[in-house]
Design a protein around this motif. Structure first.
Motif, mmCIF file in Angstrom:
data_model
loop_
_atom_site.group_PDB
_atom_site.id
_atom_site.type_symbol
_atom_site.label_atom_id
_atom_site.label_comp_id
_atom_site.label_asym_id
_atom_site.label_seq_id
_atom_site.Cartn_x
_atom_site.Cartn_y
_atom_site.Cartn_z
ATOM 1 N N ARG A 1 -66.450 58.247 -31.529
ATOM 2 C CA ARG A 1 -67.784 58.522 -32.064
ATOM 3 C C ARG A 1 -67.815 58.324 -33.575
ATOM 4 N NH1 ARG A 1 -71.129 63.795 -30.372
ATOM 5 N NH2 ARG A 1 -71.187 62.531 -28.454
ATOM 6 N N GLY B 1 -68.237 56.894 -22.935
ATOM 7 C CA GLY B 1 -66.903 57.334 -23.299
ATOM 8 C C GLY B 1 -65.925 56.218 -23.598
ATOM 9 N N ARG B 2 -66.434 55.022 -23.913
ATOM 10 C CA ARG B 2 -65.556 53.880 -24.178
ATOM 11 C C ARG B 2 -65.152 53.773 -25.646
ATOM 12 N NH1 ARG B 2 -65.570 49.628 -20.218
ATOM 13 N NH2 ARG B 2 -64.200 48.607 -21.729
ATOM 14 N N ASP C 1 -71.695 55.876 -16.142
ATOM 15 C CA ASP C 1 -70.534 56.715 -16.436
ATOM 16 C C ASP C 1 -69.235 55.915 -16.423
ATOM 17 O OD1 ASP C 1 -72.031 58.960 -16.789
ATOM 18 O OD2 ASP C 1 -71.754 59.717 -14.742
#
Length: 324
Positions: A18, A14-15, A9
């Motif tokens: 998309r 979430g780096r 996480d």
């Protein structure tokens, strides 16, 4: 929450923004992706192990670049456009001071090539990295090792030999005082995958391979798959000024250029009728390209210097013999 999921996480989720073709990247048992129509999906997997491909004390930013760049280079060799990557990390114990710069470098390179991380795994054990990259190439257009024909011209990108010299520096601290040693060390880790070159060659080259095991070994893969031989003029091999200064011997520099592994440049063949178009085809890539020889009838790989045969007993890079 376990240490594994904390790491995932914090450093891996979430780096990135998309991609439109990624339907689900994390949070379930599998990633979900959607491929465009009329393309083939190119897939490549590589593992890097501490002590074989890098020292545990190596700069983690450089290790990350090397790990991802080596996989991207496989896509480049087939003319593919990078899309997705999955990543399995094995570590003896969580070390955030190692992971933070590693992940910063990893995602910087991934974002540069438009690649999204879509899954992977973390586990406890000896330090190793396994990556699987996937990309797109138009149907029936992928560059392969089996297309070289007699009379085709042989080209390489960039300069050759620097990675081997950099490895020498890594393994022998006494060499750090030599001219250009620090530059060569960085080049061992920080290759530039030739994605634009591979894409540009789709309708021009007859075969291609990336140079991971040394030119003399990788070119032989093309010769074997294509059922041909080759003649290479070693005086034409592209050699950097830093390598010349490091070796202080032109023949030794040429031998480095022939045997240096983990270069991640491209070696490719071009039919006679396309030779005149190479400069214009590759002009937008900003990549140095050098013609070093020609495909011959089936037989051995002949080495010469301006027409004089050289009898060098050389072999390429062997991952099972080289320990860092």
């Amino acid at each position: 929450m376990s240490g594994e999921f904390n790491l995932i996480d914090k450093y891996l989720v979430g780096r990135q923004s998309r991609r439109k073709d990624v339907l689900l990247a994390a949070g379930d048992d599998c990633a979900l992706v959607k491929s465009p129509s009329n393309v083939s999906i190119a897939v490549s997997t590589d593992t890097l192990v501490a002590g074989t491909h890098f020292l545990e004390s190596a700069n983690p930013s450089w290790v990350a670049h090397k790990a991802l760049a080596s996989n991207i280079s496989d896509l480049a060799a087939m003319g593919a456009t990078p899309a997705w990557v999955s990543f399995a990390l094995t570590m003896p114990e969580p070390k955030e001071e190692w992971l933070a710069p590693f992940c910063d470098s990893f995602f910087k390179l991934a974002d540069y090539f438009g690649i999204q991380l879509i899954g992977g795994d973390t586990t406890k054990g000896p330090l190793s990295l396994t990556l699987t990259v996937q990309g797109f190439v138009p149907e029936d257009q992928a560059l392969r090792r089996s297309g070289a024909k007699i009379g085709d011209w042989i080209y390489v990108t960039g300069d050759l030999g620097d990675s081997k010299a950099g490895l020498d520096v890594i393994l022998d601290d006494t060499l750090r005082e030599k001219e250009g040693a620090s530059i060569l060390e960085s080049r061992h880790y920080l290759s530039s995958p030739r994605v634009l070159v591979g894409q540009a060659l789709l309708n021009t080259a007859s075969s291609a391979i990336d140079i991971s095991d040394g030119l003399i070994s990788d070119l032989n893969h093309i010769l074997q798959r294509s059922g041909v031989g080759a003649s290479i003029d070693v005086s034409l091999l592209p050699i950097s000024q830093e390598l010349r200064e490091f070796t202080q011997n032109e023949e030794l520099a040429q031998q480095y250029a022939l045997t240096s592994g983990e270069e991640y440049e491209l070696c490719f063949t071009v039919p006679e009728e396309n030779k005149g178009a190479i400069e214009s085809v590759l002009n937008h890539t900003g990549t140095k390209v050098t013609c070093i020889g020609q495909i011959r009838p089936e037989g051995t790989l002949e080495l010469h210097s301006n027409g004089t045969i050289v009898d060098w007993q050389l072999s390429g890079y062997d991952h099972f013999k080289v320990k860092q």
